[in-house]
Scaffold this motif. Structure first.
Motif, PDB file in Angstrom:
ATOM      1  N   ALA A   1       0.822  -1.211   0.000  1.00  0.00           N
ATOM      2  CA  ALA A   1       0.000   0.000   0.000  1.00  0.00           C
ATOM      3  C   ALA A   1       0.858   1.264   0.000  1.00  0.00           C
ATOM      4  O   ALA A   1       0.434   2.316  -0.497  1.00  0.00           O
ATOM      5  N   ALA A   2       2.073   1.167   0.540  1.00  0.00           N
ATOM      6  CA  ALA A   2       2.946   2.344   0.630  1.00  0.00           C
ATOM      7  C   ALA A   2       3.615   2.688  -0.701  1.00  0.00           C
ATOM      8  O   ALA A   2       4.013   3.838  -0.911  1.00  0.00           O
ATOM      9  N   ALA A   3       3.743   1.712  -1.584  1.00  0.00           N
ATOM     10  CA  ALA A   3       4.509   1.921  -2.816  1.00  0.00           C
ATOM     11  C   ALA A   3       3.988   3.087  -3.668  1.00  0.00           C
ATOM     12  O   ALA A   3       4.781   3.954  -4.078  1.00  0.00           O
ATOM     13  N   PRO A   4       2.661   3.171  -3.961  1.00  0.00           N
ATOM     14  CA  PRO A   4       2.193   4.314  -4.781  1.00  0.00           C
ATOM     15  C   PRO A   4       2.462   5.666  -4.117  1.00  0.00           C
ATOM     16  O   PRO A   4       2.913   6.614  -4.778  1.00  0.00           O
ATOM     17  N   LEU A   5       2.196   5.757  -2.813  1.00  0.00           N
ATOM     18  CA  LEU A   5       2.468   7.011  -2.101  1.00  0.00           C
ATOM     19  C   LEU A   5       3.963   7.329  -2.131  1.00  0.00           C
ATOM     20  O   LEU A   5       4.368   8.486  -2.303  1.00  0.00           O
ATOM     21  N   GLY A   6       4.779   6.291  -1.977  1.00  0.00           N
ATOM     22  CA  GLY A   6       6.228   6.488  -1.990  1.00  0.00           C
ATOM     23  C   GLY A   6       6.719   7.097  -3.297  1.00  0.00           C
ATOM     24  O   GLY A   6       7.645   7.911  -3.295  1.00  0.00           O
ATOM     25  N   CYS A   7       6.088   6.721  -4.401  1.00  0.00           N
ATOM     26  CA  CYS A   7       6.483   7.284  -5.699  1.00  0.00           C
ATOM     27  C   CYS A   7       6.176   8.783  -5.739  1.00  0.00           C
ATOM     28  O   CYS A   7       7.006   9.587  -6.197  1.00  0.00           O
ATOM     29  N   MET A   8       4.983   9.165  -5.271  1.00  0.00           N
ATOM     30  CA  MET A   8       4.633  10.591  -5.276  1.00  0.00           C
ATOM     31  C   MET A   8       5.525  11.389  -4.321  1.00  0.00           C
ATOM     32  O   MET A   8       5.921  12.524  -4.623  1.00  0.00           O
ATOM     33  N   VAL A   9       5.834  10.806  -3.168  1.00  0.00           N
ATOM     34  CA  VAL A   9       6.702  11.491  -2.197  1.00  0.00           C
ATOM     35  C   VAL A   9       8.086  11.727  -2.803  1.00  0.00           C
ATOM     36  O   VAL A   9       8.682  12.801  -2.613  1.00  0.00           O
TER      37      VAL A   9
ATOM     38  N   ILE B   1       4.039   6.665 -12.288  1.00  0.00           N
ATOM     39  CA  ILE B   1       4.373   5.275 -11.927  1.00  0.00           C
ATOM     40  C   ILE B   1       3.591   4.866 -10.671  1.00  0.00           C
ATOM     41  O   ILE B   1       3.085   3.746 -10.571  1.00  0.00           O
ATOM     42  N   GLY B   2       3.477   5.803  -9.722  1.00  0.00           N
ATOM     43  CA  GLY B   2       2.664   5.519  -8.536  1.00  0.00           C
ATOM     44  C   GLY B   2       1.218   5.226  -8.918  1.00  0.00           C
ATOM     45  O   GLY B   2       0.604   4.297  -8.384  1.00  0.00           O
ATOM     46  N   GLY B   3       0.673   6.007  -9.848  1.00  0.00           N
ATOM     47  CA  GLY B   3      -0.687   5.767 -10.316  1.00  0.00           C
ATOM     48  C   GLY B   3      -0.825   4.422 -10.995  1.00  0.00           C
ATOM     49  O   GLY B   3      -1.823   3.711 -10.808  1.00  0.00           O
ATOM     50  N   LEU B   4       0.191   4.059 -11.774  1.00  0.00           N
ATOM     51  CA  LEU B   4       0.183   2.752 -12.440  1.00  0.00           C
ATOM     52  C   LEU B   4       0.128   1.612 -11.419  1.00  0.00           C
ATOM     53  O   LEU B   4      -0.623   0.642 -11.585  1.00  0.00           O
ATOM     54  N   LEU B   5       0.903   1.750 -10.354  1.00  0.00           N
ATOM     55  CA  LEU B   5       0.916   0.712  -9.306  1.00  0.00           C
ATOM     56  C   LEU B   5      -0.425   0.655  -8.576  1.00  0.00           C
ATOM     57  O   LEU B   5      -0.931  -0.427  -8.257  1.00  0.00           O
ATOM     58  N   GLU B   6      -1.004   1.835  -8.303  1.00  0.00           N
ATOM     59  CA  GLU B   6      -2.279   1.866  -7.575  1.00  0.00           C
ATOM     60  C   GLU B   6      -3.413   1.293  -8.437  1.00  0.00           C
ATOM     61  O   GLU B   6      -4.265   0.554  -7.928  1.00  0.00           O
ATOM     62  N   VAL B   7      -3.426   1.639  -9.725  1.00  0.00           N
ATOM     63  CA  VAL B   7      -4.446   1.098 -10.623  1.00  0.00           C
ATOM     64  C   VAL B   7      -4.318  -0.420 -10.697  1.00  0.00           C
ATOM     65  O   VAL B   7      -5.326  -1.148 -10.688  1.00  0.00           O
ATOM     66  N   GLY B   8      -3.093  -0.909 -10.729  1.00  0.00           N
ATOM     67  CA  GLY B   8      -2.891  -2.360 -10.744  1.00  0.00           C
ATOM     68  C   GLY B   8      -3.353  -3.015  -9.458  1.00  0.00           C
ATOM     69  O   GLY B   8      -3.958  -4.085  -9.470  1.00  0.00           O
ATOM     70  N   ARG B   9      -3.071  -2.355  -8.336  1.00  0.00           N
ATOM     71  CA  ARG B   9      -3.467  -2.911  -7.031  1.00  0.00           C
ATOM     72  C   ARG B   9      -4.987  -2.976  -6.911  1.00  0.00           C
ATOM     73  O   ARG B   9      -5.536  -3.944  -6.393  1.00  0.00           O
ATOM     74  N   LEU B  10      -5.665  -1.929  -7.406  1.00  0.00           N
ATOM     75  CA  LEU B  10      -7.129  -1.881  -7.333  1.00  0.00           C
ATOM     76  C   LEU B  10      -7.788  -2.566  -8.524  1.00  0.00           C
ATOM     77  O   LEU B  10      -8.998  -2.808  -8.506  1.00  0.00           O
ATOM     78  N   GLN B  11      -6.987  -2.826  -9.572  1.00  0.00           N
ATOM     79  CA  GLN B  11      -7.467  -3.441 -10.819  1.00  0.00           C
ATOM     80  C   GLN B  11      -8.567  -2.597 -11.476  1.00  0.00           C
ATOM     81  O   GLN B  11      -9.477  -3.136 -12.106  1.00  0.00           O
ATOM     82  N   SER B  12      -8.496  -1.311 -11.294  1.00  0.00           N
ATOM     83  CA  SER B  12      -9.472  -0.393 -11.908  1.00  0.00           C
ATOM     84  C   SER B  12      -8.925   1.019 -11.823  1.00  0.00           C
ATOM     85  O   SER B  12      -7.996   1.295 -11.050  1.00  0.00           O
ATOM     86  N   VAL B  13      -9.515   1.916 -12.610  1.00  0.00           N
ATOM     87  CA  VAL B  13      -9.165   3.330 -12.515  1.00  0.00           C
ATOM     88  C   VAL B  13     -10.460   4.119 -12.378  1.00  0.00           C
ATOM     89  O   VAL B  13     -11.419   3.892 -13.116  1.00  0.00           O
ATOM     90  N   VAL B  14     -10.509   5.000 -11.399  1.00  0.00           N
ATOM     91  CA  VAL B  14     -11.714   5.798 -11.142  1.00  0.00           C
ATOM     92  C   VAL B  14     -11.344   7.276 -11.139  1.00  0.00           C
ATOM     93  O   VAL B  14     -10.162   7.633 -10.992  1.00  0.00           O
ATOM     94  N   ALA B  15     -12.357   8.132 -11.286  1.00  0.00           N
ATOM     95  CA  ALA B  15     -12.111   9.562 -11.453  1.00  0.00           C
ATOM     96  C   ALA B  15     -11.497  10.209 -10.210  1.00  0.00           C
ATOM     97  O   ALA B  15     -10.767  11.193 -10.320  1.00  0.00           O
ATOM     98  N   ASP B  16     -11.798   9.674  -9.019  1.00  0.00           N
ATOM     99  CA  ASP B  16     -11.256  10.295  -7.799  1.00  0.00           C
ATOM    100  C   ASP B  16      -9.988   9.599  -7.304  1.00  0.00           C
ATOM    101  O   ASP B  16      -9.602   9.762  -6.145  1.00  0.00           O
TER     102      ASP B  16
END
Length: 323
Positions: A47-55, A227-242
């Protein structure tokens, strides 16, 4: 207290405060059932990986004494553009693997554009990236108003797959920080970034190409957020507007908590890495103890306040250690 003890304590507070805080949190976590399990630790890092990319992106921008509010929108915009291109605009031309490559490219271009606008036109980066944030968030809502689900496995691979039981996203995060470490500690660009943050005019007189380096930092920040967004979309297996909406506050908290100065030129990569883990553990402990969402908002607000206080504290200890 002797002078040597004071210097040792000052050095500890300046460089290793985040690790002391992390140790305290782990000690608290050991009293919570389920915290110390290997699966839970992996989930925390996942769960920390996407946030870590933005940080990481904001860390670079703050070092050059600038700011980038648009990272949370880049976090959603880059994967949204790549997915819409893959599924709607050109499904026959853009393979999911190509869409994976396209995602960080979009983030890089967005970051470079915002950086060029702010640096070349000498416009306040806070205002430029605030406008960019709004433009990209609106574009994401326009592109995927109801979100896109059931994405191809090739696109979500980096965010959801596991190697030897460990999420691939953790490896991607570590590789990204490894590359950043080499650039910051072993390459000339790292010294130039610190020099710009400490004294931009002196850096220019010393031969540093200030504008190019600053724009590059914005570009890398956009790439890291994508890249963080890519990881989060993969983790959730979807992409949403928010996706990622409101995350910029936690990105600031992680960067400042890790010892990065808002006045530029001061910050350590290891510090922001530790700060991301601290935030992830706090969130995990709240999940395990069943704390209500409204209370979590207050907790994270307190985390931000603590981060600001610790940043000022570290500045004072750094000043004392330099005397």
């Amino acid at each position: 207290m002797s002078a040597s003890t004071v210097r040792l304590f000052s050095r500890l507070m300046e460089r290793h405060l985040i690790w002391v805080l992390l140790a305290v949190l782990v000690a608290v976590g050991l009293t919570v059932p389920g915290f110390a399990s290997a699966q839970n630790i992996l989930n925390v890092l996942w769960a920390a990986a996407p946030l870590g990319c933005m940080v990481l992106g904001l860390f670079l921008v703050l070092l050059i004494k600038e700011v980038d509010l648009s990272l949370e929108s880049t976090f959603a915009f880059a994967p949204a553009v790549a997915i819409v291109a893959m599924t709607v605009w050109a499904p026959d031309l853009i393979h999911p693997v190509l869409a994976v490559i396209l995602t960080p490219v979009v983030g890089l271009l967005v970051g470079l554009a915002a950086g060029a606008f702010a640096v070349n036109l000498r416009v306040n980066a806070f205002l430029v990236t605030l406008a960019t944030l709004l433009v990209m968030r609106g574009a994401v809502v326009y592109l995927i108003p109801e979100g896109i689900y059931y994405l191809p496995a090739d696109y979500t691979y980096l965010g959801e797959a596991r190697w030897f039981g460990i999420p691939v996203a953790i490896f991607v995060w570590l590789v990204l920080y490894g590359i950043a470490y080499v650039l910051m500690e072993r390459h000339r660009i790292g010294k130039e970034i610190y020099a710009i943050g400490n004294n931009e005019e002196a850096a220019f007189l010393a031969g540093v190409k200030v504008r190019r380096t600053k724009i590059l930092c914005f570009g890398i920040a956009g790439l890291a957020a994508a890249i963080g967004g890519l990881l989060e979309v993969g983790r959730l297996q979807s992409v949403v507007a928010d996706l990622g909406e409101g995350d910029i506050l936690m990105v600031f908290a992680g960067t400042i908590l890790g010892g990065t100065s808002l006045s530029g030129g001061i910050g350590r990569l290891s510090g922001v890495f530790g700060a991301v883990i601290v935030i992830a553990i706090i969130e995990n402990l709240m999940n395990l103890t069943g704390i209500a969402p409204s209370i979590r908002q207050m907790v994270f607000g307190c985390v931000l306040l603590v981060a600001i206080y610790l940043a000022s504290l570290q500045d004072r200890f750094a000043l004392r250690a330099s005397r």
